[in-house]
Design a protein around this motif. Structure first.
Motif, PDB file in Angstrom:
ATOM      1  N   ASN A 171      38.755  73.452 -26.950  1.00 43.49           N
ATOM      2  CA  ASN A 171      39.695  72.234 -27.874  1.00 43.49           C
ATOM      3  C   ASN A 171      40.279  73.390 -28.137  1.00 43.49           C
ATOM      4  O   ASN A 171      41.399  73.300 -29.421  1.00 43.49           O
ATOM      5  CB  ASN A 171      38.449  71.892 -28.923  1.00 43.49           C
ATOM      6  CG  ASN A 171      37.381  73.165 -29.382  1.00 43.49           C
ATOM      7  OD1 ASN A 171      37.437  74.212 -29.346  1.00 43.49           O
ATOM      8  ND2 ASN A 171      36.168  72.543 -29.747  1.00 43.49           N
TER       9      ASN A 171
ATOM     10  N   MET B 114      41.684  65.112 -25.072  1.00 44.73           N
ATOM     11  CA  MET B 114      40.999  66.246 -25.478  1.00 44.73           C
ATOM     12  C   MET B 114      39.637  65.528 -25.505  1.00 44.73           C
ATOM     13  O   MET B 114      39.454  64.328 -26.213  1.00 44.73           O
ATOM     14  CB  MET B 114      41.329  67.405 -26.723  1.00 44.73           C
ATOM     15  CG  MET B 114      39.576  68.275 -26.887  1.00 44.73           C
ATOM     16  SD  MET B 114      39.973  69.203 -28.315  1.00 44.73           S
ATOM     17  CE  MET B 114      38.768  67.496 -29.433  1.00 44.73           C
TER      18      MET B 114
ATOM     19  N   ASP C 174      35.687  67.003 -25.470  1.00 45.78           N
ATOM     20  CA  ASP C 174      34.717  68.075 -25.768  1.00 45.78           C
ATOM     21  C   ASP C 174      33.607  68.164 -26.553  1.00 45.78           C
ATOM     22  O   ASP C 174      33.649  66.830 -27.240  1.00 45.78           O
ATOM     23  CB  ASP C 174      36.229  69.197 -26.180  1.00 45.78           C
ATOM     24  CG  ASP C 174      35.616  70.460 -26.596  1.00 45.78           C
ATOM     25  OD1 ASP C 174      35.201  71.299 -25.765  1.00 45.78           O
ATOM     26  OD2 ASP C 174      35.221  70.539 -27.721  1.00 45.78           O
TER      27      ASP C 174
ATOM     28  N   PRO D 125      38.013  71.919 -33.463  1.00 38.00           N
ATOM     29  CA  PRO D 125      38.659  71.640 -32.583  1.00 38.00           C
ATOM     30  C   PRO D 125      39.662  72.588 -33.032  1.00 38.00           C
ATOM     31  O   PRO D 125      39.544  71.919 -34.159  1.00 38.00           O
ATOM     32  CB  PRO D 125      38.461  70.510 -32.684  1.00 38.00           C
ATOM     33  CG  PRO D 125      37.904  69.664 -33.217  1.00 38.00           C
ATOM     34  CD  PRO D 125      36.780  70.024 -33.627  1.00 38.00           C
TER      35      PRO D 125
ATOM     36  N   GLU E 217      45.490  70.248 -30.606  1.00 37.03           N
ATOM     37  CA  GLU E 217      46.545  68.566 -31.770  1.00 37.03           C
ATOM     38  C   GLU E 217      46.583  67.545 -30.295  1.00 37.03           C
ATOM     39  O   GLU E 217      47.118  68.239 -29.341  1.00 37.03           O
ATOM     40  CB  GLU E 217      47.962  68.993 -32.181  1.00 37.03           C
ATOM     41  CG  GLU E 217      47.882  69.610 -32.971  1.00 37.03           C
ATOM     42  CD  GLU E 217      49.672  70.164 -33.197  1.00 37.03           C
ATOM     43  OE1 GLU E 217      50.286  69.565 -33.029  1.00 37.03           O
ATOM     44  OE2 GLU E 217      50.153  70.445 -34.858  1.00 37.03           O
ATOM     45  N   CYS E 218      46.166  66.605 -30.629  1.00 38.04           N
ATOM     46  CA  CYS E 218      45.941  65.641 -29.027  1.00 38.04           C
ATOM     47  C   CYS E 218      46.081  63.971 -29.545  1.00 38.04           C
ATOM     48  O   CYS E 218      46.721  64.185 -30.565  1.00 38.04           O
ATOM     49  CB  CYS E 218      43.838  65.524 -29.277  1.00 38.04           C
ATOM     50  SG  CYS E 218      44.451  66.710 -27.857  1.00 38.04           S
TER      51      CYS E 218
ATOM     52  N   SER F  89      41.912  62.361 -29.764  1.00 41.22           N
ATOM     53  CA  SER F  89      39.892  63.541 -29.825  1.00 41.22           C
ATOM     54  C   SER F  89      38.927  62.489 -29.458  1.00 41.22           C
ATOM     55  O   SER F  89      38.907  61.970 -30.399  1.00 41.22           O
ATOM     56  CB  SER F  89      40.494  64.664 -30.907  1.00 41.22           C
ATOM     57  OG  SER F  89      42.049  64.817 -31.058  1.00 41.22           O
TER      58      SER F  89
ATOM     59  N   SER G 212      35.274  64.102 -29.765  1.00 39.02           N
ATOM     60  CA  SER G 212      35.344  65.500 -29.727  1.00 39.02           C
ATOM     61  C   SER G 212      33.388  65.249 -30.273  1.00 39.02           C
ATOM     62  O   SER G 212      33.176  64.506 -31.288  1.00 39.02           O
ATOM     63  CB  SER G 212      35.379  66.167 -31.133  1.00 39.02           C
ATOM     64  OG  SER G 212      34.929  67.453 -31.152  1.00 39.02           O
TER      65      SER G 212
END
Length: 344
Positions: A101, A122, A124, A129, A132-133, A136, A138
């Motif tokens: 991340n 991302m 993960d 984290p 920058e996505c 995400s 997460s």
């Protein structure tokens, strides 16, 4: 049992990002472990099923004991084939970031990753984290990124069509990131997922042997030497550490993966709460890689952040130091002292 992790809008968004993409890259962190590699291989299998042709790009080598994983021969190492990976990042329109991340964890692949104009997703399970996505996914409370990949593919109604080429990497990734299901694996959903994976009819015991009973005789001697000659036990602080030097690695014909999981061994000592390993980088002088493990509510990730320029999970963390091994040992002892003060 409901194991969905995405809401309806997130499902639509993920499907749309994949559908719009023509050039997809899957990447994971430096020194990929079983979870990083397993989740990447499994996600690529799903993408191929829906008609995409992703490239799996990794910064460097993964352990020798994972080279049997299905389709691992399709993985491209950046340290050997930057001439292949660089142009792929230039034309990529979607990059999946698996099991990391923060782009710093890509090391030599960070520059080309950061300069890419592609959209990012991302997936993960690490805390804090910073990447920058465009999307995400997460979940730090999950056992592994491989578990997340299973849940996503399950929610996308594609699991029935998956083969052992999907199921085996997922199982291997979950197994290795939980120490063969001995930690971070106490909730029932994990065992529901395992039961579904086993419907694909693979031999889970054989996977265990391939991962954990696949060392060379030199590796066994190396690990025994470290525990006998190099282990420092600080009984009063309920902590221990050991140092792996380049000389040690040369003497015992070290290959990638020979020290995998060794940091957990001292935790088998009665009353032990913290174990730290230090390993000299094989190429760069004065570069020390740090791994930390702890048990129960004795957390080591703050030590990784405060002393070793790193971070991680509460009971499994890592970092690095730019100094000599002698200087690193001083810092480790300071970290252990802090650990003891917190939990006295």
């Amino acid at each position: 049992m409901n194991i969905n992790i995405l809401d309806d809008n997130e499902v639509v968004k993920l499907k749309g990002l994949i559908s719009d993409a023509q050039n997809i890259i899957i990447c994971c962190h430096k020194s990929p472990d079983g979870d990083a590699l397993g989740s990447s291989l499994a996600w690529a299998e799903y993408l191929r099923y829906i008609g995409k042709q992703p490239l799996i790009a990794i910064p460097d080598a993964y352990p020798d004991f994972l080279q049997w994983l299905p389709n691992s021969e399709k993985v491209v190492r950046y340290d050997r084939h930057s001439d292949v990976v660089d142009p792929m990042f230039e034309k990529a329109d979607l990059v999946f970031c698996l099991d990391f991340n923060d782009s710093q964890r890509l090391y030599n692949m960070q520059t080309v990753f950061d300069s890419s104009k592609a959209r990012r997703v991302m997936i993960d399970h690490h805390i804090n984290p910073s990447l920058e996505c465009d999307m995400s996914i997460s979940f730090p409370e999950m056992s592994s990124t491989s578990e997340l990949i299973f849940r996503i593919v399950w929610q996308l109604d594609a699991y029935e069509e998956m083969t052992t080429h999907f199921a085996v990497p997922i199982y291997a990734g979950m197994m290795t990131d939980t120490g063969a299901f001995t930690y971070s694996s106490s909730y029932p959903e994990i065992y529901f997922i395992i039961s579904q994976l086993l419907t694909k009819r693979f031999d889970k015991d054989k996977i265990y042997r391939k991962v954990y009973n696949n060392y060379s005789d030199w590796c066994i001697r190396f690990r025994g030497y470290l525990m006998y000659q190099k282990l420092n036990v600080l009984a009063k602080e309920h902590a221990s550490y050991f140092v792996i030097t380049r000389e040690d690695m040369k003497r015992f014909h070290f290959i990638k993966g020979d020290a995998e999981g060794l940091v957990n061994e001292p935790l088998r000592i009665k009353g032990m709460r913290l174990s730290i390993s230090l390993r000299e980088d094989t190429d760069r002088p004065n570069k020390i890689w740090i791994s930390l493990r702890s048990v129960d509510n004795y957390y080591c990730n703050e030590l990784a952040r405060d002393f070793f320029n790193g971070g991680g999970h509460p009971n499994a963390a890592g970092g690095s130091l730019d100094c000599t091994t002698e200087e690193a040992e001083i810092i480790v002892r300071q970290a252990i002292k802090r650990f003891a003060e917190i939990y006295e």
